[in-house]
Design a protein around this motif. Structure first.
Motif, mmCIF file in Angstrom:
data_model
loop_
_atom_site.group_PDB
_atom_site.id
_atom_site.type_symbol
_atom_site.label_atom_id
_atom_site.label_comp_id
_atom_site.label_asym_id
_atom_site.label_seq_id
_atom_site.Cartn_x
_atom_site.Cartn_y
_atom_site.Cartn_z
ATOM 1 N N LYS A 1 0.830 -1.209 0.000
ATOM 2 C CA LYS A 1 0.000 0.000 0.000
ATOM 3 C C LYS A 1 0.858 1.249 0.000
ATOM 4 N N TRP A 2 1.934 1.235 0.798
ATOM 5 C CA TRP A 2 2.738 2.443 0.911
ATOM 6 C C TRP A 2 3.507 2.732 -0.373
ATOM 7 N N ASP A 3 3.959 1.714 -1.073
ATOM 8 C CA ASP A 3 4.651 1.946 -2.350
ATOM 9 C C ASP A 3 3.761 2.706 -3.319
ATOM 10 N N ARG A 4 2.494 2.331 -3.363
ATOM 11 C CA ARG A 4 1.553 3.012 -4.256
ATOM 12 C C ARG A 4 1.307 4.448 -3.788
ATOM 13 N N ILE A 5 1.113 4.614 -2.471
ATOM 14 C CA ILE A 5 0.864 5.956 -1.926
ATOM 15 C C ILE A 5 2.085 6.849 -2.107
ATOM 16 N N ARG A 6 3.278 6.296 -1.824
ATOM 17 C CA ARG A 6 4.519 7.067 -1.946
ATOM 18 C C ARG A 6 4.725 7.553 -3.373
ATOM 19 N N THR A 7 4.489 6.688 -4.336
ATOM 20 C CA THR A 7 4.635 7.071 -5.746
ATOM 21 C C THR A 7 3.680 8.205 -6.089
ATOM 22 N N CYS A 8 2.461 8.112 -5.577
ATOM 23 C CA CYS A 8 1.459 9.148 -5.827
ATOM 24 C C CYS A 8 1.876 10.467 -5.178
ATOM 25 N N LEU A 9 2.348 10.418 -3.929
ATOM 26 C CA LEU A 9 2.743 11.646 -3.218
ATOM 27 C C LEU A 9 3.948 12.303 -3.879
ATOM 28 N N SER A 10 4.909 11.505 -4.311
ATOM 29 C CA SER A 10 6.125 12.076 -4.892
ATOM 30 C C SER A 10 5.850 12.754 -6.230
ATOM 31 N N ALA A 11 4.709 12.439 -6.829
ATOM 32 C CA ALA A 11 4.355 13.068 -8.105
ATOM 33 C C ALA A 11 3.683 14.426 -7.919
ATOM 34 N N THR A 12 3.355 14.784 -6.672
ATOM 35 C CA THR A 12 2.724 16.073 -6.413
ATOM 36 C C THR A 12 3.789 17.171 -6.340
ATOM 37 N N THR A 13 3.335 18.404 -6.238
ATOM 38 C CA THR A 13 4.255 19.559 -6.179
ATOM 39 C C THR A 13 4.423 20.104 -4.762
ATOM 40 N N MET A 14 3.981 19.353 -3.757
ATOM 41 C CA MET A 14 3.979 19.907 -2.398
ATOM 42 C C MET A 14 5.393 20.206 -1.895
ATOM 43 N N CYS A 15 6.380 19.387 -2.243
ATOM 44 C CA CYS A 15 7.747 19.650 -1.778
ATOM 45 C C CYS A 15 8.462 20.706 -2.621
ATOM 46 N N PRO A 16 8.413 20.632 -3.952
ATOM 47 C CA PRO A 16 9.014 21.706 -4.752
ATOM 48 C C PRO A 16 8.448 23.093 -4.434
ATOM 49 N N GLU A 17 7.181 23.154 -4.029
ATOM 50 C CA GLU A 17 6.582 24.444 -3.683
ATOM 51 C C GLU A 17 7.283 25.093 -2.492
ATOM 52 N N LEU A 18 7.809 24.265 -1.571
ATOM 53 C CA LEU A 18 8.521 24.807 -0.412
ATOM 54 C C LEU A 18 9.793 25.534 -0.851
ATOM 55 N N ASN A 19 10.493 24.983 -1.824
ATOM 56 C CA ASN A 19 11.722 25.624 -2.307
ATOM 57 C C ASN A 19 11.440 26.981 -2.933
ATOM 58 N N GLN A 20 10.293 27.128 -3.534
ATOM 59 C CA GLN A 20 9.933 28.394 -4.159
ATOM 60 C C GLN A 20 9.490 29.431 -3.128
ATOM 61 N N SER A 21 8.970 28.947 -1.994
ATOM 62 C CA SER A 21 8.399 29.864 -0.992
ATOM 63 C C SER A 21 9.397 30.287 0.076
ATOM 64 N N TYR A 22 10.383 29.430 0.394
ATOM 65 C CA TYR A 22 11.272 29.713 1.522
ATOM 66 C C TYR A 22 12.732 29.557 1.086
ATOM 67 N N ARG A 23 13.434 30.685 1.061
ATOM 68 C CA ARG A 23 14.850 30.681 0.661
ATOM 69 C C ARG A 23 15.772 30.627 1.871
ATOM 70 N N MET A 24 15.383 31.305 2.952
ATOM 71 C CA MET A 24 16.219 31.415 4.147
ATOM 72 C C MET A 24 15.767 30.407 5.201
ATOM 73 N N ALA A 25 16.726 29.921 5.972
ATOM 74 C CA ALA A 25 16.435 28.900 6.977
ATOM 75 C C ALA A 25 15.408 29.390 7.996
ATOM 76 N N GLN A 26 15.595 30.622 8.509
ATOM 77 C CA GLN A 26 14.700 31.110 9.546
ATOM 78 C C GLN A 26 13.276 31.290 9.034
ATOM 79 N N ASP A 27 13.159 31.693 7.785
ATOM 80 C CA ASP A 27 11.822 31.809 7.189
ATOM 81 C C ASP A 27 11.135 30.443 7.152
ATOM 82 N N PHE A 28 11.909 29.417 6.827
ATOM 83 C CA PHE A 28 11.341 28.072 6.773
ATOM 84 C C PHE A 28 10.988 27.575 8.172
ATOM 85 N N PHE A 29 11.869 27.832 9.137
ATOM 86 C CA PHE A 29 11.606 27.379 10.500
ATOM 87 C C PHE A 29 10.372 28.056 11.100
ATOM 88 N N ASN A 30 10.061 29.254 10.631
ATOM 89 C CA ASN A 30 8.890 29.983 11.132
ATOM 90 C C ASN A 30 7.626 29.712 10.316
#
Length: 269
Positions: A130-159
């Protein structure tokens, strides 16, 4: 009799309207990336909402057009659907009662532990298949790349108030002591023995922490939050349906009483 039947039809039209938010809750869940990957709750909600709509529509037709067998069908089947909706509401509450996040020092976002969730929810993600299927589906989303676009500085990300899913899947656990480069790239862990997830983390942008228990916990926390929101809609619809059903039962009983009284008068005269 005609007036009572019209009342039943009008009351059942309210039940038709109450089915719309139930279907809407299921459709909303299906549009959320995590729910679309897991596919657990949305279809039962959508199917139940559609059935409520069809049965309530039968009650409307039976009321306005004086089709007695449709009214009896409505009263019996709607009671079953109300019981099923009640069971669904109780089930959602029971499986989501646990799973709160844990704060970390100098972090605005929370982190999540898989053991904090109910056994039923954990079983949804612990199976490797089940997790292999879910993981493949999640990794195809943009949720993680969106973080790189929104937060450049460490403190901004931590907050940042990132989602539980992003907290669990897009970065390593805080207790590992990784050094921030960007939200999805971390180096030089201080304590890799703190958790097995510390060793699971990968800077490969297709891997990240998708193999981590923290990612599974983040997914369940995200589901918990969304299911709780849907549950509020279901509870409101359930209360409305119960009220409509009770009023409909009273109207149906009055209609039968009027019919018997009318037949008695006709026989007497």
């Amino acid at each position: 009799m005609a007036l009572s039947n019209n009342v039943i039809g009008a009351i059942n039209f309210i039940a038709v309207l109450l089915s719309v938010p139930v279907v809407g809750a299921g459709v909303w869940l299906s549009t959320e990336p995590d729910n679309s990957c897991v596919k657990i709750l949305q279809w039962p909600v959508i199917i139940l909402g559609v059935l409520i709509f069809l049965v309530a529509l039968a009650g409307v037709i039976g009321g306005f057009f004086r089709v007695q067998w449709l009214l009896v069908f409505y009263l019996v089947v709607m009671l079953i659907l109300i019981v099923l909706l009640s069971c669904l509401v109780v089930f959602v509450y029971m499986v989501t009662v646990r799973g709160h996040g844990h704060p970390e020092p100098s972090r605005a976002y929370l982190e999540y532990n898989l053991d904090d969730f109910s056994g039923w929810m954990k079983r949804r993600v612990r199976s490797p298949y089940k997790w292999d299927r879910i993981r493949t589906c999640l990794s195809a989303t943009t949720m993680c790349p969106e973080l790189n676009q929104s937060y450049r500085m460490a403190q901004d990300f931590f907050n940042a108030r990132i989602s539980p899913l992003q907290s669990g899947c897009c970065k390593p656990p805080t207790k590992c002591g990784y050094t921030f480069i960007n939200p999805t790239y971390w180096i030089s862990p201080i304590n890799t023995a703190a958790d097995m997830d510390c060793l699971q983390w990968s800077n490969d942008q297709n891997q990240l922490c998708y193999n981590c228990d923290s990612c599974k916990a983040g997914l369940l926390a995200n589901l918990r939050k969304e299911w709780r929101r849907a549950e509020v809609i279901l509870i409101i619809a359930l209360i409305g349906l119960i009220c409509v059903y009770l009023i409909g039962c009273c109207a149906f009983r009055n209609a039968k009483t009027e019919d018997l009284f009318r037949r008695y008068k006709q026989g007497y005269t």
